[in-house]
Design an enzyme around this catalytic site. Sequence first.
Site, PDB file in Angstrom:
ATOM      1  N   GLU A   1     -60.992  -8.332  29.080  1.00 23.66           N
ATOM      2  CA  GLU A   1     -61.258  -8.256  27.350  1.00 23.66           C
ATOM      3  C   GLU A   1     -60.296  -7.160  26.600  1.00 23.66           C
ATOM      4  O   GLU A   1     -61.056  -6.434  25.909  1.00 23.66           O
ATOM      5  CB  GLU A   1     -62.634  -8.133  27.207  1.00 23.66           C
ATOM      6  CG  GLU A   1     -63.509  -9.277  27.805  1.00 23.66           C
ATOM      7  CD  GLU A   1     -64.964  -8.952  27.849  1.00 23.66           C
ATOM      8  OE1 GLU A   1     -65.447  -8.192  27.317  1.00 23.66           O
ATOM      9  OE2 GLU A   1     -65.824  -9.858  28.599  1.00 23.66           O
TER      10      GLU A   1
ATOM     11  N   GLU B   1     -66.343 -17.495  34.165  1.00 22.88           N
ATOM     12  CA  GLU B   1     -67.842 -17.001  33.734  1.00 22.88           C
ATOM     13  C   GLU B   1     -68.455 -18.106  32.874  1.00 22.88           C
ATOM     14  O   GLU B   1     -69.138 -17.802  31.916  1.00 22.88           O
ATOM     15  CB  GLU B   1     -67.593 -15.729  32.693  1.00 22.88           C
ATOM     16  CG  GLU B   1     -66.729 -14.443  33.445  1.00 22.88           C
ATOM     17  CD  GLU B   1     -67.047 -13.270  32.633  1.00 22.88           C
ATOM     18  OE1 GLU B   1     -67.952 -13.067  31.661  1.00 22.88           O
ATOM     19  OE2 GLU B   1     -66.248 -12.525  33.049  1.00 22.88           O
TER      20      GLU B   1
HETATM   21  O1  9MR Z   1     -73.651 -10.493  32.377  1.00 19.34           O
HETATM   22  C1  9MR Z   1     -73.391  -9.219  32.367  1.00 19.34           C
HETATM   23  C2  9MR Z   1     -74.626  -8.388  31.881  1.00 19.34           C
HETATM   24  O2  9MR Z   1     -75.708  -8.454  32.622  1.00 19.34           O
HETATM   25  C3  9MR Z   1     -74.340  -6.910  31.553  1.00 19.34           C
HETATM   26  O3  9MR Z   1     -75.185  -6.148  31.001  1.00 19.34           O
HETATM   27  C4  9MR Z   1     -72.887  -7.081  30.663  1.00 19.34           C
HETATM   28  C5  9MR Z   1     -72.560  -5.449  30.257  1.00 19.34           C
HETATM   29  O4  9MR Z   1     -72.011  -5.056  31.471  1.00 19.34           O
HETATM   30  O5  9MR Z   1     -71.924  -7.692  31.265  1.00 19.34           O
HETATM   31  C6  9MR Z   1     -72.309  -8.879  31.378  1.00 19.34           C
HETATM   32  O6  9MR Z   1     -71.174  -9.612  31.903  1.00 19.34           O
HETATM   33  C7  9MR Z   1     -69.867  -9.723  31.096  1.00 19.34           C
HETATM   34  C8  9MR Z   1     -68.653  -9.778  31.808  1.00 19.34           C
HETATM   35  O7  9MR Z   1     -68.958  -8.371  32.544  1.00 19.34           O
HETATM   36  C9  9MR Z   1     -67.584  -9.611  31.132  1.00 19.34           C
HETATM   37  N1  9MR Z   1     -67.647 -10.686  30.144  1.00 19.34           N
HETATM   38  C10 9MR Z   1     -68.567 -11.193  29.578  1.00 19.34           C
HETATM   39  C11 9MR Z   1     -70.030 -11.069  30.359  1.00 19.34           C
HETATM   40  C12 9MR Z   1     -71.193 -11.353  29.551  1.00 19.34           C
HETATM   41  O8  9MR Z   1     -71.353 -10.245  28.504  1.00 19.34           O
END
Ligand code: 9MR
Length: 373
Positions: A157, A262
């Site tokens: 990102e 994802e």
């Molecule tokens: O699903 C993840 C959530 O449990 C966490 O709180 C969050 C922050 O670390 O990240 C979420 O995963 C993200 C991923 O790492 C990157 N792309 C977006 C995902 C959803 O927010």
Amino acid sequence: MKIKLIGVIAGFYIVNALTASCAEPALKDVFKDAFLIGAALNPWQFSGNTNAEVRIILKHFNTITPENSLKWGNLHPSPGQYVFSQADQFVEFGVKHKMVIIGHTLIWYAQTPRWVFQDNDGKPLTRDAVLERMREHIHTVVGRYKGKIHGWDVVNEALNENGTLRNSQWLKSIGEDYIVKAFQFAQEADPQAELYYNDYGLEYEPKRKGAVEIVKKLQSAGVKISGVGLQGHYDINRPSTKQIDETIETFSKLGIKVMITELDVNVLPTPGPGGADVTMRFGLDPKLNPYTNGLPKDVEERLARRYAELFSVFLKHKQTLTRVTFWGVSDRSSWLNNFPVRGRTNYPLLFDRNGQPKPAFYAVVDLVRQKPE
Ligand code: 9MR
């Protein structure tokens, strides 16, 4: 007579067994000639428990990604302190079950502690000092799982929606070449590992162009980039299949792999632009949480049709697309129950809250399941 009877009984059991396995075929078998199929996992699923979600993981998936356990903040909370216990368990689970293990993620604007960019007095570190911290982190983490983790989301990102680079602390401290540097360090640490750029919203043209620039920059610097991850945090209507199709095509033309990393489909009315900007938050309004007692049949069917159209595009690109990973295992534990509004009841995956396959599961499976002649 006796033999005939045994034959009839055996036949009965074989038919029953076949019906049972047809009833819920393993996704990894259904898609074995197309791509790997996986899920993001959490500690309660890989630390030795048995529950409905573990059953789903072992039956259906051949690749796994940790939802949070390999993020900088979880793994490396303060200078010189690494906490590997969760990440080790995750990797051991994957090795034990012979799964393709994905590392998520090395360099991200979120979940990275402030100290990474500061000296002991809280003053900004120099570019060289931050680069050294980045190098040390990547070498330590990638090095530890060398030969076990198949591919890494090296940078996650990095882009704004308009395709420019996000003004993250990485960009501010190091400058634009932080991306090339991160890939270089990862390549040094494990020359065999696949290395990916991962983002959401690349289906929209301005952001996609930004990602193409990143890939080209890495390629012209002679640094390895194996693929691009389209996160696939989709809504019921957007992005269109045409946009997804064009996006896979665009990256495939750059000579790299593409993966859906994802995947989930939000069915709830949601303010904001969609996607997965983790900084986005809205208050809980009952209007935004309409299906607390179950999903109405028409919405369930709409979700099934959406999943079928998505997988039709994925199957069309099976030469380029190497993996489809869901962001979670069942609706019970999806992050979308808490994003971008906390405490909602969402239905974004193929398995329901009791671990049962949903109509969307069958819609996807029916795309490839052999139809009787
Ligand atoms: O699903 C993840 C959530 O449990 C966490 O709180 C969050 C922050 O670390 O990240 C979420 O995963 C993200 C991923 O790492 C990157 N792309 C977006 C995902 C959803 O927010």
